[in-house]
Design a protein around this motif. Structure first.
Motif, PDB file in Angstrom:
ATOM      1  N   GLU A  61      -8.386  -7.584  -3.031  1.00  0.00           N
ATOM      2  CA  GLU A  61      -7.178  -6.847  -3.317  1.00  0.00           C
ATOM      3  C   GLU A  61      -6.946  -6.850  -4.821  1.00  0.00           C
ATOM      4  O   GLU A  61      -7.137  -7.846  -5.487  1.00  0.00           O
ATOM      5  N   SER A  62      -6.515  -5.712  -5.327  1.00  0.00           N
ATOM      6  CA  SER A  62      -6.193  -5.683  -6.743  1.00  0.00           C
ATOM      7  C   SER A  62      -4.917  -6.483  -6.955  1.00  0.00           C
ATOM      8  O   SER A  62      -4.110  -6.667  -6.051  1.00  0.00           O
ATOM      9  N   SER A  63      -4.715  -6.966  -8.165  1.00  0.00           N
ATOM     10  CA  SER A  63      -3.524  -7.778  -8.425  1.00  0.00           C
ATOM     11  C   SER A  63      -2.259  -6.956  -8.262  1.00  0.00           C
ATOM     12  O   SER A  63      -1.227  -7.470  -7.859  1.00  0.00           O
ATOM     13  N   ASP A  64      -2.316  -5.654  -8.560  1.00  0.00           N
ATOM     14  CA  ASP A  64      -1.141  -4.797  -8.380  1.00  0.00           C
ATOM     15  C   ASP A  64      -0.794  -4.659  -6.907  1.00  0.00           C
ATOM     16  O   ASP A  64       0.359  -4.706  -6.522  1.00  0.00           O
ATOM     17  N   GLU A  65      -1.821  -4.487  -6.058  1.00  0.00           N
ATOM     18  CA  GLU A  65      -1.597  -4.341  -4.629  1.00  0.00           C
ATOM     19  C   GLU A  65      -1.025  -5.616  -4.028  1.00  0.00           C
ATOM     20  O   GLU A  65      -0.181  -5.572  -3.148  1.00  0.00           O
ATOM     21  N   ALA A  66      -1.499  -6.763  -4.499  1.00  0.00           N
ATOM     22  CA  ALA A  66      -1.012  -8.041  -3.988  1.00  0.00           C
ATOM     23  C   ALA A  66       0.449  -8.264  -4.357  1.00  0.00           C
ATOM     24  O   ALA A  66       1.151  -9.007  -3.684  1.00  0.00           O
ATOM     25  N   GLU A  67       0.927  -7.630  -5.389  1.00  0.00           N
ATOM     26  CA  GLU A  67       2.322  -7.769  -5.812  1.00  0.00           C
ATOM     27  C   GLU A  67       3.265  -6.952  -4.931  1.00  0.00           C
ATOM     28  O   GLU A  67       4.459  -7.223  -4.882  1.00  0.00           O
ATOM     29  N   ILE A  68       2.738  -5.939  -4.258  1.00  0.00           N
ATOM     30  CA  ILE A  68       3.563  -5.081  -3.406  1.00  0.00           C
ATOM     31  C   ILE A  68       3.756  -5.779  -2.063  1.00  0.00           C
ATOM     32  O   ILE A  68       2.786  -6.189  -1.424  1.00  0.00           O
ATOM     33  N   PRO A  69       5.005  -5.937  -1.603  1.00  0.00           N
ATOM     34  CA  PRO A  69       5.248  -6.596  -0.310  1.00  0.00           C
ATOM     35  C   PRO A  69       4.488  -5.909   0.823  1.00  0.00           C
ATOM     36  O   PRO A  69       4.305  -4.692   0.834  1.00  0.00           O
ATOM     37  N   TRP A  70       4.079  -6.721   1.771  1.00  0.00           N
ATOM     38  CA  TRP A  70       3.256  -6.269   2.887  1.00  0.00           C
ATOM     39  C   TRP A  70       3.849  -5.076   3.625  1.00  0.00           C
ATOM     40  O   TRP A  70       3.136  -4.144   3.982  1.00  0.00           O
ATOM     41  N   ILE A  71       5.154  -5.074   3.885  1.00  0.00           N
ATOM     42  CA  ILE A  71       5.738  -3.979   4.666  1.00  0.00           C
ATOM     43  C   ILE A  71       5.624  -2.643   3.949  1.00  0.00           C
ATOM     44  O   ILE A  71       5.683  -1.596   4.582  1.00  0.00           O
ATOM     45  N   PHE A  72       5.457  -2.645   2.644  1.00  0.00           N
ATOM     46  CA  PHE A  72       5.300  -1.400   1.896  1.00  0.00           C
ATOM     47  C   PHE A  72       3.835  -1.012   1.697  1.00  0.00           C
ATOM     48  O   PHE A  72       3.535   0.143   1.410  1.00  0.00           O
ATOM     49  N   ARG A  73       2.918  -1.953   1.847  1.00  0.00           N
ATOM     50  CA  ARG A  73       1.490  -1.667   1.693  1.00  0.00           C
ATOM     51  C   ARG A  73       0.894  -1.044   2.941  1.00  0.00           C
ATOM     52  O   ARG A  73      -0.116  -0.361   2.878  1.00  0.00           O
ATOM     53  N   ARG A  74       1.501  -1.289   4.085  1.00  0.00           N
ATOM     54  CA  ARG A  74       0.916  -0.816   5.341  1.00  0.00           C
ATOM     55  C   ARG A  74       1.361   0.608   5.653  1.00  0.00           C
ATOM     56  O   ARG A  74       2.420   1.052   5.214  1.00  0.00           O
ATOM     57  N   ASP A  75       0.532   1.312   6.433  1.00  0.00           N
ATOM     58  CA  ASP A  75       0.841   2.683   6.832  1.00  0.00           C
ATOM     59  C   ASP A  75       1.767   2.730   8.037  1.00  0.00           C
ATOM     60  O   ASP A  75       2.578   3.633   8.172  1.00  0.00           O
ATOM     61  N   LYS A  76       1.598   1.759   8.932  1.00  0.00           N
ATOM     62  CA  LYS A  76       2.422   1.707  10.135  1.00  0.00           C
ATOM     63  C   LYS A  76       2.617   0.248  10.517  1.00  0.00           C
ATOM     64  O   LYS A  76       1.911  -0.636  10.038  1.00  0.00           O
ATOM     65  N   VAL A  77       3.548  -0.023  11.400  1.00  0.00           N
ATOM     66  CA  VAL A  77       3.916  -1.401  11.729  1.00  0.00           C
ATOM     67  C   VAL A  77       2.768  -2.174  12.372  1.00  0.00           C
ATOM     68  O   VAL A  77       2.685  -3.388  12.233  1.00  0.00           O
ATOM     69  N   LYS A  78       1.857  -1.505  13.044  1.00  0.00           N
ATOM     70  CA  LYS A  78       0.738  -2.194  13.693  1.00  0.00           C
ATOM     71  C   LYS A  78      -0.457  -2.390  12.772  1.00  0.00           C
ATOM     72  O   LYS A  78      -1.460  -2.975  13.175  1.00  0.00           O
ATOM     73  N   ALA A  79      -0.365  -1.934  11.527  1.00  0.00           N
ATOM     74  CA  ALA A  79      -1.470  -2.096  10.582  1.00  0.00           C
ATOM     75  C   ALA A  79      -1.767  -3.576  10.383  1.00  0.00           C
ATOM     76  O   ALA A  79      -0.857  -4.401  10.308  1.00  0.00           O
TER      77      ALA A  79
END
Length: 145
Positions: A61-79
């Motif tokens: 994971e890029s460091s920028d992506e790791a900074e974004i909370p999980w609920i905003f990184r996923r496409d849907k709740v089951k991701a």
């Protein structure tokens, strides 16, 4: 009756996690009492549950992506939720859960995903095995040798 009419059409979708004796295949008994380090989950600062043995040394994971909370990184709740842990509960547990979920939504002033609430509660329970043991003993597990 047609051939196969009594078969479970979804049997091949869900893997059977039980042994012949009806016990979960990977369940540790309370008597064993040891939790291997690789089984301990780490809830990282971004809130995404990662197994410690899987997250150690990985930098995909890029460091920028790791900074974004999980609920905003996923496409849907089951991701990222490939495993199904089916849970059957008693009516009083269901009532308690519904109040719990409502109280959390009120405290956080937002609508919450039911899957997120359940997984978070599951993880917190695993982080406090002494509380789980106490409840299991109150259910009668303290009578087993």
């Amino acid at each position: 009756m047609k051939s196969g009419a009594g078969d479970d059409p979804f049997a091949d979708i869900f893997e059977d996690d039980t042994q012949d004796d009806g016990q979960p295949a990977d369940a540790d008994s309370v008597e064993g009492g040891s939790t291997e380090e690789s089984d301990v989950l780490d809830v990282s600062k971004n809130g995404s549950p990662d197994a410690t043995d899987e997250s150690a040394g990985k930098t995909d994971e890029s460091s920028d992506e790791a900074e974004i909370p999980w609920i905003f990184r996923r496409d849907k709740v089951k991701a990222d939720r490939e495993k199904v842990h089916q849970l059957f509960v008693r009516p009083e547990t269901d009532r308690t859960y519904r109040r719990f979920e409502s109280d959390l939504e009120e405290a956080m002033d937002t609508d919450l995903s039911r899957l997120d609430v359940r997984e978070a509660a599951y993880l917190v329970g695993m982080q406090h095995p002494e509380m789980v043991i106490s409840l299991l003993e109150s259910w009668g597990y303290n009578y087993f040798d």
